[in-house]
Write an enzyme that holds these catalytic residues in place. Structure first.
Site, PDB file in Angstrom:
ATOM      1  CE  LYS A 155      -1.917   2.843   2.726  1.00 25.58           C
ATOM      2  NZ  LYS A 155      -1.823   4.028   1.835  1.00 25.58           N
ATOM      3  CD  GLU A 231      13.071   0.652   9.456  1.00 25.45           C
ATOM      4  OE1 GLU A 231      13.507   1.656  10.063  1.00 25.45           O
ATOM      5  OE2 GLU A 231      13.706  -0.400   9.357  1.00 25.45           O
ATOM      6  CB  CYS A 266      12.701   8.836   8.360  1.00 25.69           C
ATOM      7  SG  CYS A 266      13.845   7.858   7.378  1.00 25.69           S
ATOM      8  CD  GLU A 365       9.541  12.581  11.442  1.00 25.87           C
ATOM      9  OE1 GLU A 365       8.426  12.070  11.648  1.00 25.87           O
ATOM     10  OE2 GLU A 365      10.471  11.975  10.876  1.00 25.87           O
TER      11      GLU A 365
HETATM   12  P1  NAD Z   1       2.174   8.382   7.607  1.00 26.09           P
HETATM   13  O1  NAD Z   1       2.452   7.624   8.853  1.00 26.09           O
HETATM   14  O2  NAD Z   1       1.141   9.414   7.610  1.00 26.09           O
HETATM   15  O3  NAD Z   1       1.774   7.361   6.432  1.00 26.09           O
HETATM   16  C1  NAD Z   1       2.535   6.237   6.144  1.00 26.09           C
HETATM   17  C2  NAD Z   1       1.638   5.200   5.516  1.00 26.09           C
HETATM   18  O4  NAD Z   1       0.656   4.811   6.469  1.00 26.09           O
HETATM   19  C3  NAD Z   1       0.889   5.692   4.287  1.00 26.09           C
HETATM   20  O5  NAD Z   1       0.813   4.668   3.336  1.00 26.09           O
HETATM   21  C4  NAD Z   1      -0.479   6.018   4.852  1.00 26.09           C
HETATM   22  O6  NAD Z   1      -1.520   5.930   3.903  1.00 26.09           O
HETATM   23  C5  NAD Z   1      -0.649   4.960   5.920  1.00 26.09           C
HETATM   24  N1  NAD Z   1      -1.579   5.364   6.964  1.00 26.09           N
HETATM   25  C6  NAD Z   1      -1.869   6.631   7.377  1.00 26.09           C
HETATM   26  N2  NAD Z   1      -2.836   6.605   8.322  1.00 26.09           N
HETATM   27  C7  NAD Z   1      -3.154   5.309   8.528  1.00 26.09           C
HETATM   28  C8  NAD Z   1      -4.079   4.645   9.368  1.00 26.09           C
HETATM   29  N3  NAD Z   1      -4.880   5.303  10.190  1.00 26.09           N
HETATM   30  N4  NAD Z   1      -4.133   3.290   9.311  1.00 26.09           N
HETATM   31  C9  NAD Z   1      -3.340   2.615   8.464  1.00 26.09           C
HETATM   32  N5  NAD Z   1      -2.472   3.175   7.626  1.00 26.09           N
HETATM   33  C10 NAD Z   1      -2.366   4.514   7.654  1.00 26.09           C
HETATM   34  O7  NAD Z   1       3.583   8.922   7.134  1.00 26.09           O
HETATM   35  P2  NAD Z   1       3.895   9.832   5.869  1.00 26.09           P
HETATM   36  O8  NAD Z   1       3.405  11.204   6.176  1.00 26.09           O
HETATM   37  O9  NAD Z   1       3.471   9.156   4.614  1.00 26.09           O
HETATM   38  O10 NAD Z   1       5.491   9.798   5.873  1.00 26.09           O
HETATM   39  C11 NAD Z   1       6.235  10.546   6.727  1.00 26.09           C
HETATM   40  C12 NAD Z   1       6.673   9.714   7.923  1.00 26.09           C
HETATM   41  O11 NAD Z   1       7.378   8.551   7.492  1.00 26.09           O
HETATM   42  C13 NAD Z   1       7.648  10.474   8.794  1.00 26.09           C
HETATM   43  O12 NAD Z   1       7.288  10.327  10.149  1.00 26.09           O
HETATM   44  C14 NAD Z   1       8.973   9.788   8.514  1.00 26.09           C
HETATM   45  O13 NAD Z   1       9.913   9.891   9.545  1.00 26.09           O
HETATM   46  C15 NAD Z   1       8.561   8.389   8.260  1.00 26.09           C
HETATM   47  N6  NAD Z   1       9.598   7.667   7.509  1.00 26.09           N
HETATM   48  C16 NAD Z   1      10.386   6.767   8.182  1.00 26.09           C
HETATM   49  C17 NAD Z   1      11.400   6.081   7.522  1.00 26.09           C
HETATM   50  C18 NAD Z   1      12.274   5.085   8.229  1.00 26.09           C
HETATM   51  O14 NAD Z   1      12.918   4.287   7.546  1.00 26.09           O
HETATM   52  N7  NAD Z   1      12.322   5.083   9.553  1.00 26.09           N
HETATM   53  C19 NAD Z   1      11.597   6.307   6.149  1.00 26.09           C
HETATM   54  C20 NAD Z   1      10.785   7.224   5.493  1.00 26.09           C
HETATM   55  C21 NAD Z   1       9.779   7.900   6.191  1.00 26.09           C
END
Ligand code: NAD
Length: 463
Positions: A155, A231, A266, A365
């Site tokens: 997804k 992650e 991240c 963040e």
């Molecule tokens: P997000 O948590 O909003 O979304 C991530 C994924 O989760 C998306 O596919 C989203 O559709 C899904 N999601 C959102 N709400 C959900 C819910 N209620 N139930 C199930 N799935 C849901 O994150 P984002 O805004 O897409 O990305 C930014 C975040 O990702 C930052 O916090 C960043 O640090 C993190 N990130 C971490 C790494 C790592 O390797 N640690 C790498 C890249 C990004």
């Protein structure tokens, strides 16, 4: 439901696609479950061949994938070409090459028994990924999961589904059987939650925010106790000590460490911890580097900083900049939305000085191009401040003193620590966090572990 994608560089409509809701996600999981037994039975050498073919197809379609990534989420085309697409291909090839070279074990038991310790695939993996490196994050999950014989329902983030969809087409072209890799381009609360709660999904491999990571733990606990690897976010400290021997190199790393990918990284080095004696000189050099990182048209190959992914994220970043001002930090550079006349969501590189680690811009963040500078007087204080965060994804220290480097590297609570560098890494070194940055590692051979379970097969052979 129709998803209307907008090009973040122009705010113009980009594409429309039907999203996968709960029903479509159910169907994808059912197909993945059906495909799993045959896929796990494919010999590792044959799975390896298919993955290497997929890697080659990603390379062959590099320009198309780079373009899709850039128009979908706003990063500079130069980065999509130079970083995202080649690293995705390399990752897929790495797991393709690795999987037929990993051996199981025989336990050193009494000779009257033979005990095989084997690793088995888990079944159906739900891979849920964010929008900041859409193709690369997808590859970090999909490649080791498929290599170890699992089927995957991927997804992508609703902001950036295009390269994931293309990856699935290329997987099909590579000969990966139907049902083994499927993409559900849906919203988090529908498709994401449906995967998280699905009784037939055996594991969630998630990259995204800490907040949503915690939801996946809850979904698991309230459904089938599926494994969850997370992650999540970060607030990485970038420490420059008085023994830093190359201030120019440090300044370049500090600037790129937080402004690369519009700060939507991240492990961005978003907290600069600098020895008080060096602070003014270092900031002057960081500003000089930052002045060359002006936001521009992501499709221009000269552009080094692109557009923020969407309006929501733009408002979030600008909100944090306001909060920094309100809490008394000193705005040293930038601080504004730019290029409004072209349309698009652009924020200039922004540096705050005189930040205390209690301010929101030091604790939360931001996921945008905002650096918070905190001065320190001795190393113990720097390490204490560095560790005073709920996150633990990465950290860096600049020093020419070996003992300081070693002491700090051990004391910093983070999954990756750089010494005299920032954001270095390749597919051979594991990546992932301590504390609320998550658990489970992506990249390297270690990534294979979380997609498999250990089984002990005890065979009584007699004496
Ligand atoms: P997000 O948590 O909003 O979304 C991530 C994924 O989760 C998306 O596919 C989203 O559709 C899904 N999601 C959102 N709400 C959900 C819910 N209620 N139930 C199930 N799935 C849901 O994150 P984002 O805004 O897409 O990305 C930014 C975040 O990702 C930052 O916090 C960043 O640090 C993190 N990130 C971490 C790494 C790592 O390797 N640690 C790498 C890249 C990004």
């Amino acid at each position: 439901m129709t998803l209307r994608l907008v090009n973040p560089a122009t705010e113009q409509p980009l594409a429309e696609l039907e999203t996968a809701g709960v029903e479509e996600t159910d169907r994808a999981v059912a197909a993945a479950k059906e495909a799993f037994p045959a896929w796990r039975a494919v010999a590792p050498t044959d799975r390896a061949r298919l993955l290497r073919r997929l890697a080659a197809l990603v390379e062959e379609h590099a320009e198309e994938l780079a373009l899709l990534e850039t128009v979908d989420m706003g990063k500079p085309i130069n980065d999509s070409r130079r970083v995202d697409v080649p690293l995705a291909a390399e990752c897929i090839a790495f797991y393709g090459e690795a999987v037929d070279k990993v051996y199981d074990e025989v336990a050193p038991t009494d000779p009257s028994s033979v005990v095989m310790i084997v690793r088995e695939p888990l079944g159906v993996i739900g891979a849920v990924v964010p929008w900041n490196f859409p193709l690369l994050m997808a590859s970090w999950k999909v490649a080791p999961a498929l290599a170890t014989g699992n089927s995957v329902v991927l997804k992508p983030a609703e902001q950036s589904p295009l390269t994931a969809l293309r990856l699935a087409e290329l997987a099909s072209e590579a000969g990966i059987p139907d049902g083994v890799l499927q993409v559900v381009p849906g919203f988090g609360e529908t498709a994401g939650q449906a995967l998280g709660r699905h009784p037939e999904v055996d594991m969630i491999a998630f990259t995204g925010s800490t907040e949503v990571g915690k939801l996946f733990l809850r979904y698991s606990g309230e459904s089938n106790m599926k494994r969850v690897a997370l992650e999540c976010g970060g607030k990485s400290p970038h420490i420059v000590t008085a023994e830093c021997g190359d201030l120019d190199a440090a300044a370049t790393a500090v600037a790129w460490g937080v402004f690369y990918n519009q700060g939507e990284v991240c492990n961005a080095g978003s907290r600069l911890l600098v020895h008080r004696s060096l602070k003014d000189e270092l900031l002057e050099r960081v500003v000089k580097v930052s002045e060359r990182i002006r936001p521009g048209d992501p499709l221009d190959p000269q552009t080094r900083m692109g557009a923020i992914v969407d309006e929501t994220q733009l408002d979030r970043v600008l909100g944090y900049i306001d909060s920094g001002r309100e809490e008394g930090a000193a705005l040293h550079l930038g601080g504004a939305r730019v290029r409004e006349e072209t349309g698009g969501y652009y924020v200039e590189p922004t540096i705050f000085d005189a930040v205390s680690n209690e301010m929101r811009i030091a604790r939360e963040e931001i996921f945008g191009p905002v650096l918070s500078t905190i001065s320190f007087d001795d190393l113990d204080e720097a390490i204490a401040v560095a560790n005073d965060t709920v996150y633990g994804l990465s950290a860096a220290i600049w020093t020419d003193d070996l003992s300081t480097a070693h002491r700090a590297a051990r004391a910093l609570r983070a999954g990756v620590v750089w010494v005299n560098a920032f954001d270095k890494g390749d597919i051979t070194s594991p990546f992932g966090g301590f504390k609320q940055s998550g658990f489970g590692r992506d990249k390297s051979i270690h990534a294979l572990e979380k997609f498999t379970d250990l089984k002990a097969i005890w065979i009584e052979v007699g004496s």
